[in-house]
Structures are given as structure tokens and as C-alpha cells.
Write an enzyme that holds these catalytic residues in place. Structure first.
Site, short mmCIF file in Angstrom:
data_model
loop_
_atom_site.label_atom_id
_atom_site.label_comp_id
_atom_site.label_asym_id
_atom_site.label_seq_id
_atom_site.Cartn_x
_atom_site.Cartn_y
_atom_site.Cartn_z
N ARG A 116 0.86 -1.18 0.00
CA ARG A 116 0.00 0.00 0.00
C ARG A 116 0.90 1.24 0.00
NH1 ARG A 116 -1.88 0.26 6.37
NH2 ARG A 116 0.03 1.26 7.05
N ASN A 143 -4.95 8.24 4.04
CA ASN A 143 -4.58 7.58 5.29
C ASN A 143 -3.10 7.79 5.52
OD1 ASN A 143 -5.50 5.60 7.46
ND2 ASN A 143 -3.65 4.58 6.69
N GLU A 144 -2.80 8.49 6.61
CA GLU A 144 -1.40 8.68 7.00
C GLU A 144 -0.51 9.08 5.82
OE1 GLU A 144 -0.28 5.05 8.92
OE2 GLU A 144 -1.38 5.54 10.72
N GLU A 192 -7.02 5.94 15.37
CA GLU A 192 -6.59 4.54 15.44
C GLU A 192 -5.73 4.32 16.67
OE1 GLU A 192 -4.33 3.09 12.13
OE2 GLU A 192 -5.68 3.98 10.67
C1 GAL Z 1 -1.81 2.35 10.79
C2 GAL Z 1 -2.61 2.28 9.52
C3 GAL Z 1 -3.60 1.15 9.57
C4 GAL Z 1 -2.94 -0.10 10.03
C5 GAL Z 1 -2.29 0.15 11.35
C6 GAL Z 1 -1.62 -1.07 11.90
O1 GAL Z 1 -0.68 3.11 10.71
O2 GAL Z 1 -3.30 3.48 9.29
O3 GAL Z 1 -4.15 0.97 8.29
O4 GAL Z 1 -1.98 -0.50 9.09
O5 GAL Z 1 -1.32 1.14 11.21
O6 GAL Z 1 -0.91 -0.75 13.07
#
Ligand code: GAL
Length: 676
Positions: free
Chosen positions: A113, A151-152, A305
Site C-alpha cells: 500500500r 490515510n497517513e 486509530e
Molecule cells: C496504521 C494504519 C492502519 C494499520 C495500522 C496497523 O498506521 O493506518 O491501516 O496499518 O497502522 O498498526
């Protein structure tokens, strides 16, 4: 909406949900489990591009329509992501030039990704198109809690598209090539440029790259990604969607964004926060991430998250346990989060992150893990009064500021500094940890910000400083502020040119010192200063020009020379710490300084007993969060009631180790820790 106003009627609880990975029978089970746990928010679409646009221009949204119908019937709202962090295979096949290029020239391929070249026109166009399409279809959905753009953001590209965009960015920044040549010191190693078109991103080269080029490329990359985010926001706005816009920042391991300017372009800041330590420091880390996010946002923020189950450290996942998971969630909310959102709702059966923790584990809803999630849902439901915002003033009052700027992070990542063991985030985090350990609330501060609420400001490893920043610091001190400056601050200007004539050149006059040599210590060596404190990593050959000596070196050729100094300027004072503080020395000196200034902990005596106390202000009330990380029971008295248990604290509320409470209090009501 103006930034700082994000106030949902309840704490948002849930996480990333990827129904496209599951069949409709699992959707039914998911919704039943969400009801059981009182989930009220899911994040959809984060990596759904190939499900939403399986071939170019052909949009398939019936599955998402159905999901939205189902969650709406269940009373669940959603963040909708634009899926642009993971372009689908057809896109990269059609536009191989939109794959990112590493500094060594390797063009990455599809298969993971975040493989996008941010400056590639085809990528930007496809991103705008899908953002617009989603906004047209869902932009006025009543359950939409906000847009989660991308995303990020964080993929750096060194390819030809980036090269052209970097050249244009440099031309805007410097105006003339002569100005760039001066700023970058291109006279060194025959790098003088005749035209912006000769400049490349810092790519693999024979020996060291130019540090000014390296830091400008980081700034450019942040600005370029920000421009891409703003384009998506404008597409969304142009079709009339007024839902709040955010993008999820990421901490702690890497940092490719200059967060203050990014925050300016969002309605609310959101953060993905992954803990990296299992010891008691995990709790300090929760506070650190939260204080950064609240400061960037200028008020409430969204924890987008976190890991539901465990902490990944030393190559294995260590379970958090229910009480600790709950205390962490409350720790974020105490410091301004309006949410407890997780990656992810259901643990994936396949795919790259199939072993990453989730709210619903592989073993399903009938597990101790899910029982903890249900417990959390019950707790969060009772915290609805917390999300209302105070009529004025900050969410958490703090008299201490720590300067934060990504420039310093990037500067310390340039090669061939006097030591290769330097880390901005480690320095800033250690400073924040000292105040956390003392129970003293902290804000992070943007350079040139209004400092009227802050009596104490700390600059930790703020390597580059501009003229305006130096003047701002001088004015703070002259006006009565207390400033603490640690080693590695103010050595260079914004182009990473050393200010000559003695270290730290940018702050020499303000500090009243002159350093001749920077003398990093060997790894593992500790030295003792004349005040009995210890230092490691860093020393300097320093003289005072107009400052008193608070502590001197006692070892080797530096014996009896100044290590820590203090100068008076106008109505204020400034301390310089030229030695690398151990954590203990930092804790001791910063808490003593706070005490001297009359800056008190939120609940005196609590931190020493492992009780974290944070006072979050809301509409007409304060909420005192009490998170007990310690080993022996504690009792707190305040004229109010615990939102979690319903118990009154008027006669004293006892907390067993591991327990938490959230007391609703009249604004500024007194609180006391009772002796057991
Ligand atoms: C974040 C990301 C998520 C997932 C997660 C796992 O940085 O946005 O999609 O990969 O990490 O820790």
C-alpha cells in the site's frame, strides 16, 4: 465549523471496518456485536479503492450503500475515507510513472500500500475524481461524522515528477538561484547551480548529500502532500458537503509532515497512535500523543486509530489487558480526544495485517478480549458530558509549553552531525515525560505562537531557528517568561547553516554563553555534574559571558567548566543545559523549576503514587480523570460524582490499582488526595 469546535454529542467509539473483506453473514454478526459493545462510529473506505472503482471510471457503490443503510438502521455513524493511500492495480498498470521512486532510483511496484508518487498528475487527478465521486454520493449523509482524507500521508517520492515539483517549490521559496546557492552553501563541493532546472531531489550519490537540500526536500514533500489533501477537500466542498474534514496523522516512528500547517487546513486533527513500550512508559506515551494532537488541533481532536489488543515491541505483541486498555482510552479522552477509535473492528483472516489486533479477535465475540470491549463501550457511553466544549479557554489548562516543529526532527536526520545518535523525538518525549511524571499538564507550542498562557517554555533539541523565532524567544524572556534551552538547540539557521562565533550561535546572546566545542560522549558513558546530577551522550566546552553557573562539569578536561547556566533578561530568566540530561536529572530539575515558579501538579502527591490526574474542561463543568497505574489504593476527595460508577467523591473516592474514575466537578472546584 472552525477548527477547535469538533464536539460530537457522545464519545465516538468503534474503528476501521472493512466489510469488503467479509460476506454479508459476517456483516450481520458484526452489527450484532457492535450493538452489544455500544459502538457508535465506524470508519469506512480507508483501503477500498479497488472495491469502489474496480476498473478506471467504473464506480461500484452498491455494497457501500447497503452498509450505510445497515449501520444507519443500527444508529451508527461513520467517517468516510477517501481511499487514495492504496491505488488499485489497474491504476498503477496504466500509470507506472505514478509509482514512487526511492533515492537509489528503485521504482516501487504494486503489492503493498502507500505506493503513489504524490506529484504524479495522473495520481492527483484520479484522487480528485474519487474524492468528488464519494462526496457527490455520500456528502450529505446524516450519519457522516467527517471526511477521513487519505490515510497517513507519508510516502516520499524521489522520481521525475517530484523533481519538477521540487524545482518549482524552490523557485517560489528562493526567488533567484543565487539566493538558493547562498542558502544551500553550494560553493562547498562545487554544487553551484545555474538554474533551478539543474536541481534534483536528494538521491543516491557518492558521499554525503547537502543538508540544506535534504531538509528543503522534507519541507517540500510535506507541502506537496498537503496540496494533494487540500485538493481532495476542495472537491468535497465543491459538491456541497460541509462535513468536517480531517486526515489521520501518525506517531511515533516516522514523521513526514509539518503538522501545524496541516492542522490549519483541517476542521479537526486526528491521530493514529501506536504505543512502542510496554513498561510504565506506555502511559506517558499516551499523554505525549494526546498533548501533541490537542496542541496541533487547538482543542478537541479525534483518536482515529490505536491497537485494541496489544503493544508491539521487540518483535512481539504484548497483550495490554482490559484495565490497561481502558485506562489508555481514558488517557486520550482526558487530554481532549473526542473518540476511542481503533484499527480495526474485526481482525482480518487474510491479507498483510492478519495478525494485527482488533476489537473482534479471530476467536470472535465470545472471548475475554471482546468482553473488555463491551466494558469499554459501557464506560464511554457514560462520558457523553465530557465532549461538550467550554465556552472559552483551553480544554486542559497548562502553564508549561514545549516547542515542537518538524524542522528540528528533519534537521537531526541529516547526515554527519557531530553524533549519529541524535533524535528529536527522543529529546522532546523525554522532556514531556518529566512533566508527566510530575503530574504537570503540558501543551506543545508552535513557533511564534502567543505565549501569554505559558510561564515556562522548554526548547529541546530545536536545532534550527530562524531570526523571527529568536526574536520571539527573546521577547518571551524579556517579558517575564522562564525559558529552558537544551543542547542541540539554536545551532543553525533555517537553512542549517551554523551560526558561527561560538555555540549555540543563534541563542548565544540570550543565553549569555559561548561554546567552543561540541563533545559527544561515548555510548553508555555517564558523567556526574557538580550538582550531583548525571549526564550522558553530550557535553560542550562552554564559557559564560553573562550568566551564572548552576552546575559545572567535574570530569576530565571540562572539570569545573560550566555545564548548566542561567541568565536574567528583562523580567525573565533563561537556563541553558549543555550536557545531555539523563531522564532522572531532567525529571528532577524540571519539576524543581516548576515548583519554584509555583506551577503545581493537577493533584499534588498523586503522580508519586502512580495516580494520573487530568482536569478536562467542558461546558459549565470540569471532569477530573483519575487513572490509577500504581500499586496501592488511593483516595481522592472532591465535591462531585464519578461518571463511571455513580459514586460520590464528596467524602472520598477510593481507587484500587488499575481502576479509573471521571469526576464531574464545578469549574475549578478543589480536589485533594487523602493520606491512606
Ligand atoms: C496504521 C494504519 C492502519 C494499520 C495500522 C496497523 O498506521 O493506518 O491501516 O496499518 O497502522 O498498526
Amino acid at each position: 465549523m472552525t477548527r477547535g469546535d469538533y464536539a460530537p454529542a457522545q464519545v465516538l467509539f468503534g474503528g476501521d471496518w472493512s466489510p469488503e473483506q467479509w460476506d454479508p453473514a459476517t456483516w450481520d454478526e458484526d452489527l450484532a456485536l457492535m450493538r452489544r459493545a455500544k459502538v457508535n462510529t465506524v470508519t469506512l473506505g480507508v483501503f477500498s479503492w479497488s472495491a469502489l472503482e474496480p476498473t478506471e471510471g467504473a464506480f461500484v457503490t452498491d455494497w457501500l450503500d447497503e452498509i450505510l443503510e445497515r449501520i444507519t438502521a443500527a444508529g451508527i455513524g461513520f467517517f468516510l475515507a477517501t481511499p487514495t493511500a492504496s491505488p488499485p492495480p489497474w491504476f498503477t498498470r496504466a500509470h507506472p510513472d505514478a509509482l514512487p521512486v526511492r533515492p537509489d532510483g528503485t521504482r516501487l511496484t504494486h503489492g503493498s500500500r502507500d505506493t503513489y508518487a504524490i506529484s504524479a498528475p495522473a495520481y492527483r487527478e484520479a484522487s480528485r475524481r474519487i474524492a468528488r465521486r464519494l462526496a457527490e454520493r455520500y456528502g450529505d449523509h446524516p450519519g457522516l461524522r467527517g471526511w477521513h482524507l487519505h490515510n497517513e500521508y507519508g510516502t516520499l517520492d524521489h522520481g521525475p515528477h517530484a523533481e519538477r515539483a521540487f524545482q518549482a517549490w524552490l523557485a517560489r521559496r528562493y526567488g533567484t538561484i543565487d539566493a538558493l546557492n547562498r542558502a544551500w552553501t553550494t560553493a562547498f563541493w562545487s554544487q553551484g547551480y545555474a538554474d533551478f532546472a539543474e536541481i534534483t531531489p536528494p538521491r543516491a550519490t557518492q558521499y554525503l548529500p547537502n543538508p540544506a537540500q535534504a531538509i528543503d526536500f522534507r519541507r517540500f514533500s510535506s507541502d506537496e502532500m498537503l496540496a494533494a489533501m487540500v485538493e481532495q477537500r476542495e472537491e468535497i466542498r465543491s459538491v456541497g458537503s460541509t462535513a468536517p474534514v480531517t486526515t489521520n496523522f501518525m506517531l511515533p516512528t516516522w514523521n513526514h509532515l509539518e503538522q501545524w500547517s496541516w492542522a490549519d487546513e483541517q476542521d479537526v486533527v486526528s491521530l493514529d497512535h501506536y504505543l512502542d513500550t510496554v513498561g510504565p512508559d506506555a502511559e506517558a506515551h499516551v499523554a505525549y500523543g494526546s498533548d501533541l494532537a490537542r496542541s496541533w488541533s487547538g482543542g478537541p481532536w479525534v483518536l482515529m486509530e490505536q491497537n485494541a489488543r496489544g503493544i508491539r515491541v521487540d518483535g512481539r505483541t504484548v497483550a495490554k489487558g482490559a484495565d490497561r486498555m481502558i485506562r489508555h482510552c481514558l488517557g486520550y479522552i482526558a487530554r481532549g480526544s473526542q473518540s476511542s477509535l481503533f484499527f480495526q473492528w474485526r481482525q482480518s483472516a487474510g491479507g498483510s495485517e492478519q495478525w494485527h489486533g482488533a476489537l473482534v479477535p479471530h476467536a470472535g465475540g465470545d472471548t475475554r478480549g471482546f468482553a473488555a470491549v463491551e466494558r469499554l463501550g459501557g464506560i464511554l457511553e457514560r462520558l457523553a458530558p465530557v465532549t461538550a466544549l467550554p465556552a472559552d479557554g483551553p480544554l486542559v489548562r497548562s502553564e508549561v509549553g514545549i516547542l515542537w516543529h518538524a524542522d528540528a526532527w528533519w534537521a537531526l536526520e541529516t547526515p554527519d552531525l557531530p553524533s549519529s545518535h541524535l533524535s528529536y523525538s527522543a529529546e522532546v518525549r523525554a522532556t514531556h515525560r518529566s512533566f508527566w511524571r510530575a503530574g504537570i499538564p503540558v501543551d506543545f507550542v508552535r513557533p511564534l505562537a502567543d505565549l501569554s498562557a505559558h510561564r515556562l517554555l522548554v526548547l529541546a533539541a530545536q536545532y534550527p531557528l530562524s531570526d523571527a523565532q529568536v526574536t520571539w524567544l527573546e521577547e518571551f524572556v524579556e517579558g517575564g517568561g522562564e525559558l529552558v534551552v537544551t543542547y542541540l538547540s539554536g545551532l543553525a539557521d533555517e537553512h542549517l547553516r551554523i551560526a558561527t562565533g561560538g555555540y549555540p550561535g543563534r541563542l548565544r546572546e540570550l543565553l549569555g554563553v559561548r561554546g567552543e566545542e561540541l563533545l559527544p560522549l561515548p555510548a553508555g558513558e555517564r558523567i556526574t555534574l557538580s550538582d550531583g546530577s548525571e549526564a550522558e551522550g553530550w557535553t560542550e566546552l562552554l564559557e559564560t559571558t553573562d550568566a551564572e553557573v548552576l552546575a559545572a562539569y567535574t570530569h576530565g578536561e571540562l572539570a569545573s567548566l560550566p555545564a548548566i547556566t542561567r541568565a536574567r533578561r528583562g523580567a525573565g530568566r533563561v537556563t541553558y543545559v549543555s550536557a545531555g540530561w539523563t531522564q532522572e536529572a531532567r525529571d528532577q530539575r524540571l519539576s524543581a523549576l516548576a515548583a519554584e515558579l509555583g506551577i503545581s501538579p493537577t493533584l499534588p502527591g498523586a503522580a508519586e503514587r502512580g495516580l494520573e490526574a487530568v482536569r478536562r474542561r467542558s461546558a459549565g463543568a470540569d471532569h477530573l480523570f483519575l487513572l490509577h497505574h500504581g500499586a496501592a489504593p488511593v483516595t481522592v476527595r472532591a465535591d462531585g460524582q464519578d461518571l463511571l460508577s455513580g459514586d460520590s467523591a464528596t467524602g472520598g473516592l477510593r481507587l484500587e490499582p488499575g481502576e479509573s474514575a471521571v469526576l464531574g466537578l464545578a469549574p475549578d472546584a478543589p480536589i485533594t488526595l487523602l493520606e491512606d
